[in-house]
Design an enzyme around this catalytic site. Structure first.
Site, short mmCIF file in Angstrom:
data_model
loop_
_atom_site.label_atom_id
_atom_site.label_comp_id
_atom_site.label_asym_id
_atom_site.label_seq_id
_atom_site.Cartn_x
_atom_site.Cartn_y
_atom_site.Cartn_z
N ALA A 1 0.82 -1.21 0.00
CA ALA A 1 0.00 0.00 0.00
C ALA A 1 0.85 1.26 0.00
O ALA A 1 0.46 2.30 0.52
CB ALA A 1 -0.92 0.00 1.22
N ARG A 48 -3.56 8.74 -10.01
CA ARG A 48 -4.73 8.98 -10.87
C ARG A 48 -6.02 9.26 -10.11
O ARG A 48 -7.07 9.47 -10.70
CB ARG A 48 -4.91 7.79 -11.83
CG ARG A 48 -3.95 7.86 -13.00
CD ARG A 48 -4.05 6.65 -13.88
NE ARG A 48 -3.44 5.48 -13.25
CZ ARG A 48 -3.64 4.23 -13.67
NH1 ARG A 48 -4.43 4.00 -14.69
NH2 ARG A 48 -3.03 3.24 -13.05
N GLY A 74 -0.91 -6.75 -15.79
CA GLY A 74 0.07 -7.79 -16.09
C GLY A 74 -0.65 -8.98 -16.74
O GLY A 74 -1.74 -9.37 -16.32
N ASN A 85 -34.49 23.48 26.36
CA ASN A 85 -33.66 22.65 27.23
C ASN A 85 -32.29 23.25 27.50
O ASN A 85 -31.51 22.71 28.25
CB ASN A 85 -33.49 21.26 26.59
CG ASN A 85 -32.81 21.33 25.23
OD1 ASN A 85 -33.01 22.29 24.48
ND2 ASN A 85 -32.03 20.33 24.90
#
Ligand code: UD1
Ligand code: CA
Length: 452
Positions: A9, A15, A137, A384
């Site tokens: 990672a 892109r 690939g 409240n």
């Protein structure tokens, strides 16, 4: 056999055109990398290694709750180089599974298949047949159909580029062999990178069997390089979730307009209209109806509940046969007992309501406890908040609050009390009595309409 899983990672994800590293973009509300980590952990709970690089600190920070080993690849010199950074941490007798960091829909079954077929001293690779394999690939096979090599698009001959069987990037091999082969990799290729995929040719040359295992669904191995692909994968994921719910007896008005971003259970014969988003931990019982354009987050909904159009529910518990909306906002800490009705334009927060009470129109109810069979009239507001503190309103069983009432907390409305319309209640109202606030109605006799 002991397994170690390496998730690659470190890439930048150029892109995506994003300040956010690619693996932090989300599928189903969860970072791509978190999906990969879940898949990896199912195989090697304590032996998951994540190779990070560009923007890596941000990645580590966001996923710090994940128990994985983080390994920095300082320079991005290719997938083979990335795996090499981790090898010193892995014992020789482990089988290594490497995953590219961007195929979040990979199925456990596919990973198990490739591991099962790849026994001692052999190599496994997950492949798929793509009608448009551009950029990926290619799997090269010999006359006997044995895999002999993987060639990257940019290094492939025109003939090789016609091959539609692609490398998913998911490869398994014994640690011992990787330790022998990866230091030998050369970067004599179009991208001048050290390719992990070159180990296939090395394995073939050394007579190690290579098992190519096909992914069952093409989207399992679709990488994400662009936001378009991100959106496509999101839809594949959502359609799969939608189909599972339909198979379990849930009616969906349109499986294409249905979104699950978390851990969701929906009971039989519940109907979900279009554009409903479920996120976090959501439980919906049987026989409910969820109207269009609702957002349900961390909510538990019992059976026979109707949620009409355009409601937002967050961190709430909804009892049996409640009716909510349209246009209701149910905020954290709300608990509705059975058969409670919240109508249109009602906002409610941190409030408990007992059976059969109603707040039918245009109200704000916050920090309140409401008893059974109470009717809260249109336009009632709990005041409240005094600017500093939140205070409680209590409405006891059977009380009737007239329209346009302000309840200035802390305040208690007694059992079966009746509050006249338009009251401003700042002191407790006694049980069984009518309480009103007198405001005189005055007619101004000499009034003139405004003139231009
Ligand atoms: C890679 C495969 C290709 C396969 C495709 C599937 C290689 C050489 N090629 O190509 O055969 O069809 O994945 O998606 O393996 N990464 C690092 N460090 C690096 C380079 C990459 O961690 O130095 C990570 C990336 O973050 C990414 C993964 O490795 O998660 C794949 O890298 P990427 O550059 O996307 O490879 P592809 O060209 O897509
Ligand atoms: Ca890729």
């Amino acid at each position: 056999m002991e397994y170690s899983v390496i998730i690659l990672a470190a890439g930048q994800g150029k892109r995506m055109y994003s300040a956010l590293p690619k693996v932090l973009h989300k599928i189903a509300g969860k970072p791509i990398l978190a999906h990969m980590i879940s898949a990896a952990k199912a195989i090697a709970k304590d032996n998951v290694y994540v190779v990070y690089g560009h923007g890596g600190e941000q990645v580590r920070e966001q996923l710090q709750a994940e128990k994985v080993h983080w390994v920095l690849q300082e320079e991005l010199l290719g997938t083979g180089h990335a795996v090499l950074q981790v090898l010193p941490l892995i014992p020789d007798d482990h089988q290594i599974l490497t995953l590219v960091g961007d195929c979040p829909l990979i199925k456990q079954q596919t990973l198990q298949n490739v591991l099962k077929q790849t026994c001692n001293n052999s190599i496994g690779v997950v492949t798929a047949d793509f009608p448009n394999p551009h950029g990926l690939g290619r799997i090269i096979r010999d006359a006997e159909n044995n895999v002999t090599n993987i060639v990257e698009e940019r290094d492939a001959t025109a003939e090789q580029q016609k091959i539609c069987e692609i490398n998913s990037g998911i490869i398994t091999a014994p640690a011992k062999l990787l330790k022998e082969w990866l230091p030998q990799l050369k970067n004599h290729n179009a991208q001048e990178e050290y390719y992990l995929t070159d180990i296939i040719a090395m394995a073939a040359a050394n007579q190690h069997p290579i098992h190519a295992v096909k992914a069952q669904k093409h989207y399992e191995v679709h990488g994400i390089n662009t936001r378009k692909q991100l959106a496509e994968l999101e839809r594949f994921y959502q359609l799969e979730q939608a189909e599972n719910f339909m198979l379990q007896g849930v009616t969906l008005a349109d499986p294409n307009r249905f979104d699950v971003r978390g851990d969701v259970e929906i009971g039989q014969d519940t109907e979900v209209d279009i554009n409903v988003i479920f996120s976090g931990k959501v439980r919906v019982g049987k026989n409910c109806r969820i109207g269009p354009n609702c957002e349900l987050k961390d909510v538990s909904i019992a059976d026979n509940v109707e949620i009409k159009a355009n409601c937002i529910l967050d961190d709430a518990i909804i009892g049996n046969a409640c009716v909510i909306g349209p246009y209701a906002r149910v905020r954290p800490g709300t608990e509705l007992a059975d058969e409670v009705k919240l109508g249109n334009f009602v906002e409610i927060k941190k409030t408990r309501i007992a059976e059969k009470s109603k707040v039918p129109h245009l109200s704000y109810i916050g920090d309140a406890i409401i008893g059974r069979e109470v009717n809260v009239g249109a336009g009632t507001i709990t005041c409240n908040y005094d600017g500093v503190n939140k205070r409680q309103t209590i409405i006891e069983d059977g009380a009737f609050i007239g329209s346009d009432t302000q309840l200035i907390a802390p305040v208690t409305i007694g059992k079966n009390a009746y509050i006249g319309s338009g009251a401003t209640i700042s002191k407790d109202a006694p049980a069984d009595k009518l309480t009103i606030c007198k405001k005189q109605q005055v007619v101004v006799e000499d009034w003139q309409p405004p003139k231009k």
